[in-house]
Design a protein around this motif. Structure first.
Motif, mmCIF file in Angstrom:
data_model
loop_
_atom_site.group_PDB
_atom_site.id
_atom_site.type_symbol
_atom_site.label_atom_id
_atom_site.label_comp_id
_atom_site.label_asym_id
_atom_site.label_seq_id
_atom_site.Cartn_x
_atom_site.Cartn_y
_atom_site.Cartn_z
ATOM 1 N N TYR A 279 -6.997 -11.896 22.521
ATOM 2 C CA TYR A 279 -7.503 -12.024 23.856
ATOM 3 C C TYR A 279 -6.505 -11.129 24.799
ATOM 4 O O TYR A 279 -6.837 -10.122 25.709
ATOM 5 N N GLY A 280 -5.273 -11.244 24.496
ATOM 6 C CA GLY A 280 -3.904 -10.682 25.150
ATOM 7 C C GLY A 280 -4.118 -9.119 25.198
ATOM 8 O O GLY A 280 -3.769 -8.468 26.028
ATOM 9 N N ALA A 286 -7.625 -3.828 29.665
ATOM 10 C CA ALA A 286 -8.245 -4.069 30.736
ATOM 11 C C ALA A 286 -7.290 -3.714 32.046
ATOM 12 O O ALA A 286 -7.863 -3.286 33.007
ATOM 13 N N SER A 287 -6.037 -4.180 31.909
ATOM 14 C CA SER A 287 -5.195 -3.901 32.997
ATOM 15 C C SER A 287 -4.733 -2.506 33.257
ATOM 16 O O SER A 287 -4.758 -2.066 34.511
ATOM 17 N N MET A 291 -5.446 -0.432 37.070
ATOM 18 C CA MET A 291 -4.132 -0.128 37.579
ATOM 19 C C MET A 291 -4.237 0.506 38.816
ATOM 20 O O MET A 291 -3.398 0.553 39.577
ATOM 21 N N PHE A 292 -5.340 0.884 39.383
ATOM 22 C CA PHE A 292 -5.564 1.541 40.500
ATOM 23 C C PHE A 292 -6.227 0.675 41.473
ATOM 24 O O PHE A 292 -6.389 1.314 42.792
ATOM 25 N N VAL A 293 -6.381 -0.513 41.247
ATOM 26 C CA VAL A 293 -6.556 -1.726 42.337
ATOM 27 C C VAL A 293 -5.877 -1.568 43.553
ATOM 28 O O VAL A 293 -5.910 -1.442 44.445
ATOM 29 N N PRO A 294 -4.342 -1.635 43.093
ATOM 30 C CA PRO A 294 -3.398 -1.633 44.261
ATOM 31 C C PRO A 294 -3.427 -0.480 45.331
ATOM 32 O O PRO A 294 -3.157 -0.325 46.408
ATOM 33 N N VAL A 295 -3.854 0.876 44.438
ATOM 34 C CA VAL A 295 -3.903 1.938 45.511
ATOM 35 C C VAL A 295 -5.200 1.896 46.448
ATOM 36 O O VAL A 295 -4.817 2.113 47.669
ATOM 37 N N LEU A 296 -6.279 1.391 45.723
ATOM 38 C CA LEU A 296 -7.551 0.783 46.673
ATOM 39 C C LEU A 296 -7.112 -0.059 48.005
ATOM 40 O O LEU A 296 -7.390 0.109 49.334
ATOM 41 N N ILE A 363 -15.651 -7.622 28.110
ATOM 42 C CA ILE A 363 -14.882 -7.482 29.338
ATOM 43 C C ILE A 363 -15.178 -6.124 29.811
ATOM 44 O O ILE A 363 -14.796 -6.061 31.239
ATOM 45 N N ALA A 364 -15.439 -5.151 29.271
ATOM 46 C CA ALA A 364 -15.563 -3.859 30.097
ATOM 47 C C ALA A 364 -16.387 -3.783 31.312
ATOM 48 O O ALA A 364 -16.155 -3.095 32.236
ATOM 49 N N PRO A 365 -17.765 -4.204 31.081
ATOM 50 C CA PRO A 365 -18.447 -4.418 32.567
ATOM 51 C C PRO A 365 -17.719 -4.831 33.695
ATOM 52 O O PRO A 365 -18.122 -4.614 34.805
ATOM 53 N N MET A 366 -16.580 -5.597 33.274
ATOM 54 C CA MET A 366 -15.988 -6.218 34.670
ATOM 55 C C MET A 366 -15.098 -5.195 35.202
ATOM 56 O O MET A 366 -14.833 -5.457 36.440
#
Length: 523
Positions: A279-280, A286-287, A291-296, A363-366
């Protein structure tokens, strides 16, 4: 608050597009010209920085699971998740407060910065004591103790780096952040490679994280002082006031951290280290997608805060247009991961991680849901609905374990390798979907309009056509990834959901303004 712009009377897509274009013109008009240009430039800088970090992270994060194997990687993952969850309490929610408040009054940072450093140090010591008590009560082996405390020390620096980064982002200082992100990742990656080559195994991975974050912390503290001229004195009253104002952000951030890592802790409890390792590996992939969430967060939130001072309608349209772009682009990435989960898992980690494919597909749809949830949360914050957001996060903290526990137990009882992790992925994806739905309902027309529904419908149609193409071209094998990507993005441009022309226009305008000297040079 200023009234929101009225919706268009007509429901024709052309009229809606024209209305959106008019409102987007108002967004630019409401914002100072340099604000939009700076936002574009800062997004590019941070994006390139993230890409540089990804290049290093891909090599390291893919190499470590391969080298360690699922069993040891599972122990490493558990220790990291445990330390990250515990030390999230030391953040105190101030980073979100900084991006919202210091963006409009930079001098305010000196009122609380010194007090927060002192408070955070004392709280970190208490948290280390609590971690030791937990590990002792759970009778964890020495390796887990060592990993937890090494990761914990690294997390202390990581939390401080997050605050320094928030301060620099709030005042538009991106160059130093971008460069240091890449340098710290290089230090981290080289340290891990040397350590594993020398046979130091898991402890060296945690040590490398600690060293890279410590170096980054020292550098960012120096930059913050040089650029913002902060006062280091402890002002108790001012610090207490910011702690009070940051409290809803603090509760929300802690809830998000628990939500992010509780499934790994539950997996470790109910299943095996191998399941945690499989799972890790899925969450590692997924990480990369996230990784562009902080840019947002770094680009959209400060700009939205300044826009909101002038026009709530302009800020709302900024959020809606960003949401539409997220849906189209990130859905493409999720689609590729879903359709090629077996190939991606095997390519990234080797055949020993084949059981991770099922959880990766689920997990991809997440991916798009996470970006949308982040954007909608920023929207609620701009509206001052901090406690509403916090209540949603607390609800998720309760719901996620309630879904995870029975699903993980079911997965374990099936006896199918990787099924427990897949069930955990299902619980997390369902929770994220519910979060997005609740946030949209709460924001109403401020976040959801006809153009959003149109984008969702056309993107679903586009995805269905790509799935059909995937099954019609089985003989091509992994080469379908290229074909499917071209097909998806081409259809998105043809259907008008991917605003190629608008993006090109923004870039051309930015370059023209830079040549004319209307855009200040990077600081």
């Amino acid at each position: 608050m200023p009234p929101q712009a009225p919706p268009p009377a007509a429901e024709d897509p052309v009229d809606m597009q024209n209305h959106a274009a008019a409102v987007e013109h108002d967004v630019v008009a409401e914002a100072p010209a340099h604000e939009v240009s700076a936002a574009v430039a800062n997004a590019v800088k941070l994006g390139l920085s993230v890409l540089g970090s990804i290049l290093v992270a891909v090599v390291v994060r893919l190499f470590v699971p391969r080298y360690l194997g699922p069993e040891l990687f599972g122990q490493l993952n558990y220790a990291d998740a445990f330390a990250a969850t515990a030390l999230s309490f030391a953040a105190l929610g101030v980073d979100t407060y900084i991006r919202k408040e210091v963006a409009t009054r930079p001098a305010h940072a000196s009122d609380f910065y010194g007090g927060f450093l002192a408070l955070r140090l004392g709280l970190s010591l208490l948290l280390f004591g609590a971690m030791a008590a937990w590990l002792y009560g759970a009778d964890k082996p020495p390796l887990i103790w060592h990993l937890v405390f090494l990761f914990g020390l690294g997390r202390v620096a990581f939390v401080d780096n997050s605050t320094s980064t928030a301060l620099l982002q709030a005042v538009g200082r991106f160059n130093e952040i971008s460069a240091m992100n890449v340098v710290s990742k290089l230090v981290w990656g080289v340290g891990i490679a040397v350590g594993l080559w020398a046979g130091q195994s898991t402890r060296w991975v945690a040590c490398s994280f600690l060293v890279s974050e410590a170096l980054k912390s020292g550098y960012l503290l120096w930059v913050v002082q040089a650029k913002l001229k902060l006062s280091w004195r402890v002002q108790v009253a001012a610090t207490a006031d910011v702690v009070r104002r940051s409290f809803p952000y603090f509760v929300n951030n802690v809830a998000l951290q628990i939500y992010a890592y509780v499934n790994i802790i539950l997996l470790e409890h109910w299943s095996t280290n191998q399941e945690v390792g499989w799972y890790g590996s899925t969450m590692t992939l997924a990480s990369f997608a996230g990784m562009f969430v902080p840019v947002l967060q770094a680009v959209v939130m400060p700009m939205a805060a300044r826009l909101y001072k002038k026009s709530e309608a302009a800020m709302d349209e900024l959020m809606r247009s960003t949401g539409r772009l997220i849906i189209v682009v990130v859905t493409w990435l999720a689609l590729i991961f879903m359709l090629h989960a077996e190939f991606v898992a095997a390519l990234a980690f080797g055949k020993q991680y084949a059981p991770a494919a099922e959880s990766l597909r689920i997990i991809a749809p997440m991916f798009p849901l996470t970006y949308l949830a982040t954007l909608l949360a920023l929207h609620l914050i701009q509206q001052g609905r901090n406690w509403t957001l916090t209540r949603i996060s607390l609800f998720n903290v309760v719901l996620n374990p309630l879904l995870n526990t029975p699903l993980i137990i079911y997965g374990v009882r099936t006896g199918i390798p990787g099924r427990a992790g897949a069930m955990s992925a299902l619980a997390t994806t369902l929770t994220e979907l519910l979060t997005v739905g609740i946030n949209m309902w709460l924001l109403g027309k401020a976040a959801v309009d006809r153009l959003l529904w149109r984008t969702l419908g056309l993107t679903a149609l586009n995805a269905a056509l790509v799935v059909l193409l995937h099954h019609l071209t089985l003989a091509l094998g992994p080469w379908r990834i290229l074909l499917e990507s071209v097909a998806y993005l081409s259809l998105a441009a043809m259907l008008g959901t991917l605003p190629v022309g608008e993006l090109r226009r923004m870039v051309v305008q930015y370059r023209q303004r830079r040549r004319d000297g209307a855009v200040p040079r990077s600081r």
